[in-house]
Write an enzyme that holds these catalytic residues in place. Structure first.
Site, mmCIF file in Angstrom:
data_model
loop_
_atom_site.group_PDB
_atom_site.id
_atom_site.type_symbol
_atom_site.label_atom_id
_atom_site.label_comp_id
_atom_site.label_asym_id
_atom_site.label_seq_id
_atom_site.Cartn_x
_atom_site.Cartn_y
_atom_site.Cartn_z
ATOM 1 N N LYS A 180 0.872 -1.189 0.000
ATOM 2 C CA LYS A 180 0.000 0.000 0.000
ATOM 3 C C LYS A 180 0.906 1.236 0.000
ATOM 4 O O LYS A 180 1.592 1.518 0.984
ATOM 5 C CB LYS A 180 -0.924 -0.085 1.219
ATOM 6 C CG LYS A 180 -1.245 1.195 1.961
ATOM 7 C CD LYS A 180 -2.228 2.095 1.275
ATOM 8 C CE LYS A 180 -2.350 3.417 2.047
ATOM 9 N NZ LYS A 180 -1.915 4.575 1.267
ATOM 10 N N GLY A 233 7.271 5.866 7.537
ATOM 11 C CA GLY A 233 6.394 7.031 7.503
ATOM 12 C C GLY A 233 6.559 7.845 8.764
ATOM 13 O O GLY A 233 7.621 7.826 9.389
ATOM 14 N N SER A 234 5.502 8.547 9.142
ATOM 15 C CA SER A 234 5.597 9.455 10.278
ATOM 16 C C SER A 234 5.512 8.691 11.596
ATOM 17 O O SER A 234 4.979 7.583 11.670
ATOM 18 C CB SER A 234 4.480 10.482 10.198
ATOM 19 O OG SER A 234 3.234 9.826 10.275
ATOM 20 N N VAL A 237 1.726 7.986 12.771
ATOM 21 C CA VAL A 237 1.073 6.816 12.180
ATOM 22 C C VAL A 237 1.794 5.538 12.635
ATOM 23 O O VAL A 237 1.161 4.531 12.966
ATOM 24 C CB VAL A 237 1.033 6.914 10.630
ATOM 25 C CG1 VAL A 237 0.473 5.643 10.021
ATOM 26 C CG2 VAL A 237 0.204 8.118 10.192
ATOM 27 N N GLY A 238 3.107 5.608 12.702
ATOM 28 C CA GLY A 238 3.899 4.441 13.106
ATOM 29 C C GLY A 238 3.503 3.905 14.474
ATOM 30 O O GLY A 238 3.461 2.689 14.687
ATOM 31 N N GLU A 255 10.280 2.539 10.341
ATOM 32 C CA GLU A 255 11.309 3.567 10.174
ATOM 33 C C GLU A 255 10.577 4.895 10.066
ATOM 34 O O GLU A 255 9.689 5.048 9.224
ATOM 35 C CB GLU A 255 12.163 3.307 8.934
ATOM 36 C CG GLU A 255 13.135 2.137 9.090
ATOM 37 C CD GLU A 255 14.104 2.259 10.253
ATOM 38 O OE1 GLU A 255 14.438 3.395 10.650
ATOM 39 O OE2 GLU A 255 14.502 1.215 10.805
ATOM 40 N N CYS A 289 14.005 11.840 5.237
ATOM 41 C CA CYS A 289 14.017 11.513 6.670
ATOM 42 C C CYS A 289 15.406 11.774 7.249
ATOM 43 O O CYS A 289 15.556 12.007 8.439
ATOM 44 C CB CYS A 289 13.593 10.080 6.892
ATOM 45 S SG CYS A 289 14.503 8.936 5.871
ATOM 46 N N GLN A 336 1.870 19.788 2.977
ATOM 47 C CA GLN A 336 3.280 19.920 3.334
ATOM 48 C C GLN A 336 3.710 21.396 3.298
ATOM 49 O O GLN A 336 4.424 21.877 4.180
ATOM 50 C CB GLN A 336 4.106 19.095 2.336
ATOM 51 C CG GLN A 336 5.376 18.554 2.871
ATOM 52 C CD GLN A 336 5.196 17.746 4.123
ATOM 53 O OE1 GLN A 336 4.282 16.936 4.233
ATOM 54 N NE2 GLN A 336 6.047 17.980 5.103
ATOM 55 N N GLU A 390 10.099 17.428 13.631
ATOM 56 C CA GLU A 390 10.469 17.242 12.231
ATOM 57 C C GLU A 390 9.593 18.148 11.361
ATOM 58 O O GLU A 390 8.370 18.081 11.425
ATOM 59 C CB GLU A 390 10.245 15.779 11.832
ATOM 60 C CG GLU A 390 10.681 15.500 10.409
ATOM 61 C CD GLU A 390 10.333 14.077 9.963
ATOM 62 O OE1 GLU A 390 9.178 13.666 10.122
ATOM 63 O OE2 GLU A 390 11.235 13.394 9.450
HETATM 64 P P1 NAP Z 1 2.633 9.101 6.853
HETATM 65 O O1 NAP Z 1 1.616 10.149 6.792
HETATM 66 O O2 NAP Z 1 2.902 8.454 8.160
HETATM 67 O O3 NAP Z 1 2.200 8.001 5.784
HETATM 68 C C1 NAP Z 1 2.984 6.857 5.547
HETATM 69 C C2 NAP Z 1 2.112 5.765 4.981
HETATM 70 O O4 NAP Z 1 1.192 5.309 5.984
HETATM 71 C C3 NAP Z 1 1.249 6.196 3.792
HETATM 72 O O5 NAP Z 1 1.185 5.133 2.875
HETATM 73 C C4 NAP Z 1 -0.090 6.442 4.435
HETATM 74 O O6 NAP Z 1 -1.171 6.351 3.525
HETATM 75 C C5 NAP Z 1 -0.124 5.323 5.453
HETATM 76 N N1 NAP Z 1 -1.065 5.513 6.559
HETATM 77 C C6 NAP Z 1 -1.638 6.662 7.000
HETATM 78 N N2 NAP Z 1 -2.448 6.405 8.047
HETATM 79 C C7 NAP Z 1 -2.397 5.073 8.276
HETATM 80 C C8 NAP Z 1 -2.999 4.209 9.236
HETATM 81 N N3 NAP Z 1 -3.832 4.648 10.177
HETATM 82 N N4 NAP Z 1 -2.703 2.891 9.179
HETATM 83 C C9 NAP Z 1 -1.850 2.420 8.258
HETATM 84 N N5 NAP Z 1 -1.260 3.187 7.329
HETATM 85 C C10 NAP Z 1 -1.515 4.505 7.339
HETATM 86 O O7 NAP Z 1 4.038 9.621 6.318
HETATM 87 P P2 NAP Z 1 4.319 10.466 4.990
HETATM 88 O O8 NAP Z 1 3.795 11.841 5.204
HETATM 89 O O9 NAP Z 1 3.886 9.696 3.808
HETATM 90 O O10 NAP Z 1 5.916 10.474 4.962
HETATM 91 C C11 NAP Z 1 6.697 11.367 5.674
HETATM 92 C C12 NAP Z 1 7.286 10.726 6.924
HETATM 93 O O11 NAP Z 1 8.007 9.566 6.576
HETATM 94 C C13 NAP Z 1 8.269 11.616 7.635
HETATM 95 O O12 NAP Z 1 8.055 11.560 9.031
HETATM 96 C C14 NAP Z 1 9.616 10.998 7.300
HETATM 97 O O13 NAP Z 1 10.626 11.251 8.217
HETATM 98 C C15 NAP Z 1 9.267 9.561 7.243
HETATM 99 N N6 NAP Z 1 10.264 8.823 6.483
HETATM 100 C C16 NAP Z 1 11.126 8.010 7.158
HETATM 101 C C17 NAP Z 1 12.105 7.302 6.477
HETATM 102 C C18 NAP Z 1 13.033 6.384 7.200
HETATM 103 O O14 NAP Z 1 13.534 5.466 6.581
HETATM 104 N N7 NAP Z 1 13.289 6.588 8.472
HETATM 105 C C19 NAP Z 1 12.206 7.422 5.086
HETATM 106 C C20 NAP Z 1 11.330 8.273 4.435
HETATM 107 C C21 NAP Z 1 10.355 8.956 5.138
HETATM 108 P P3 NAP Z 1 -1.818 7.695 2.873
HETATM 109 O O15 NAP Z 1 -0.763 8.295 2.026
HETATM 110 O O16 NAP Z 1 -2.961 7.181 2.084
HETATM 111 O O17 NAP Z 1 -2.220 8.565 4.019
#
Ligand code: NAP
Ligand code: MG
Length: 488
Positions: A180, A233-234, A237-238, A255, A289, A336, A390
């Site tokens: 997904k 992801g964030s 959500v994580g 992550e 990230c 964003q 962040e």
């Molecule tokens: P996000 O809002 O947490 O979304 C990540 C993923 O989770 C998306 O596919 C999102 O789907 C899905 N999601 C949202 N709500 C969910 C739920 N309740 N249950 C399961 N899945 C759900 O993060 P983002 O805005 O896409 O990405 C930015 C974040 O990613 C930043 O915090 C960044 O630091 C982090 N990141 C970390 C790394 C690493 O390796 N450490 C690498 C890259 C990015 P939708 O898009 O449909 O909402």
């Protein structure tokens, strides 16, 4: 009147077929450099669609496991070749969908190809170790076993590389996948999945489903047939992902965010430090990230460093990443863009001083997109919001430190621990840094954002659940160890 839709509609890929969602609803993906441009349309899937995808992955798991690692690797070589043949198209889609510049998008796609080849090669590498038994008539060894149905949920900032660095090891080690992607970058993800599909994977081995994270993402994590979940992801959500997975006792890997520091010591090569801070802080519009967001500078060299940094930042060209000569693209989405602007205002209200940039750019063509000039703040105290949260945008906070010890203490004064860098020519300074810094990626005289696919990647503290991705580390997550004892 029938409205003609010229943008391509991307379907879900379930059980080796491209299928429309049962909801018949779709989601448009927009170009953040030009809000009027729809990049493509994806399915707004339901729990029922998700059910089909998980069931398909479940039904496929035995045959895929039994196929053997070497044969599975061959599919990844094919997918790599197909991705390579489509590099330009996929990179352009990536730029149009989330805004990073075309050279960056090409670099990311090339990385995806290299990752595929790395894990394809795993097909021929060892699956375990022989361990001497105390019984001389017995043979004891370990054998890596797949986990089963693996859920993969990814963010929008690296929509080619992150899905591939999870899907490729998941598949080669014998798992089936339900993927997904982030809604903001689902068209790019669909094109990546097309490469796997065209490599001829058996039915149900890789399933792709788009739609809301809170609906299908959550349903995926909660599904009783899911055996493991890998999420990037964030943090917010994580946390929910971890709770759901832990409650059901399935393996999970998260992550998440970072608040990555760069220390500039008094004996640093200032020009090299400036170059690294600009690249680490502003490339991809600060949406990595591992982006550099706090720059902690020893007082002796603070003024010199700041002057050089501002002078170089002024040279940054902001605009549509498809155009030549553009160094920094837009924020990836309206939300964003609003978040970045909110943090800039908050920083000012908390007493930080804006030295340069931080303005929404609206002149000419730029008014069509979510453009912001790269921002540098000073007079930042570690307890301020811009030094703690962040931002995920082109914002750098300069913090003064009286000496190295204080600089390291400030660097560690955050809940995150993904990446950290130091610029120094003093061996004992960087040895101390390596020991003291709380970060999964420790970078000496190099920018904070830099990852090699063959090395472990991941954070400490709130950035990660402590497991690692990429390189050999991926095997630890995507397999379980069976200890086998055979009595002769
Ligand atoms: P996000 O809002 O947490 O979304 C990540 C993923 O989770 C998306 O596919 C999102 O789907 C899905 N999601 C949202 N709500 C969910 C739920 N309740 N249950 C399961 N899945 C759900 O993060 P983002 O805005 O896409 O990405 C930015 C974040 O990613 C930043 O915090 C960044 O630091 C982090 N990141 C970390 C790394 C690493 O390796 N450490 C690498 C890259 C990015 P939708 O898009 O449909 O909402
Ligand atoms: Mg978009």
């Amino acid at each position: 009147m029938q409205i003609e839709i010229k943008e391509k509609v991307y379907q879900n890929f379930i059980n080796k077929e491209w299928v429309e969602s049962g909801t018949k609803e779709s989601i448009k993906s927009f170009n953040p450099a030009n809000k009027d441009e729809v990049v493509g349309i994806v399915q707004n899937s339901s729990r029922e669609d998700l059910e089909h995808a998980v069931q398909a992955a479940h039904n496929a798991k035995k045959a895929w496991r039994r196929l053997g690692q070497a044969a599975r690797g061959q599919f990844l070589y094919k997918a790599a070749n197909i991705l390579e043949a489509n590099l330009n198209d996929i990179a352009e889609t990536l730029t149009r969908e989330m805004g990073k510049t075309l050279p960056e998008a090409k670099g990311e796609t090339a990385r995806g190809i290299a990752i595929l080849r790395y894990y394809a090669g795993e097909g021929m590498r060892k699956e375990g170790d022989v361990i001497p038994s105390t019984d001389k008539d017995a043979l004891m060894f370990t054998k890596r076993a797949p986990l089963g149905v693996t859920g993969i949920i990814t963010p929008w900032n690296f929509p080619v590389a992150i899905p591939i660095w999870k899907i490729a090891p998941a598949l080669v080690y014998g798992n089936t996948v339900v993927f997904k992607p982030a809604s903001e970058a689902a068209v790019t993800a669909a094109k990546v999945v097309e490469c796997f599909a065209r490599a001829g994977l058996p039915a149900g081995v890789l399933n792709f489903i788009t739609g809301s994270g809170s609906v299908i993402g959550q349903a995926l994590i909660d599904h009783k047939l899911l055996n493991a979940i890998s999420f990037t992801g964030s943090e917010s959500v994580g946390e929910g992902v971890a709770k759901s997975a832990a409650a059901r006792g399935i393996k999970f890997q998260l992550e998440m965010g970072g608040k990555n520091p760069v220390i500039v010591a008094k004996d640093a090569d200032l020009d090299a430090a400036v170059e690294a801070v600009i690249s680490g802080g502003f490339r991809s519009t600060g949406q990595k990230c591992t982006a550099s967001s706090r720059v902690i500078v020893e007082s002796d060299v603070y003024d010199d460093f700041k002057e050089k940094l501002v002078a170089e930042t002024k040279k940054i060209t902001v605009g549509d990443g498809l155009q030549e000569g553009i160094w920094m693209g837009p924020c990836a989405s309206e939300s964003q863009f609003n978040t970045v602007k909110k943090y800039i205002e908050l920083a000012k209200s908390e007493g930080a001083s804006l030295v340069y940039g931080g303005e929404a750019l609206t002149r000419g063509e730029l008014k069509k997109g979510y453009f912001i000039s790269p921002a540098i703040f000073e007079d930042v105290k570690s307890e301020m919001t811009i030094a703690q949260e962040e931002i995920f945008g082109p914002v750098i906070a300069l913090i003064k430190a009286i000496n190295l010890e204080e600089a390291i203490a400030i660097a560690n004064d955050t809940k995150y621990g993904l990446s950290a860098s130091i610029f120094t020519s003093n061996i004992s300074s960087f040895l101390e840094f390596i020991d003291e810094i709380e970060a999964g990626l420790v970078r000496i005289n190099a920018e904070s954002a830099g990852v090699e696919l063959q090395a472990p990647f991941g954070g400490m503290k709130a950035s990660s659940t402590g497991s690692r991705e990429q390189g050999e580390a991926a095997k630890e997550f995507f397999t379980a160890i069976k200890t086998v004892f055979i009595k002769g």
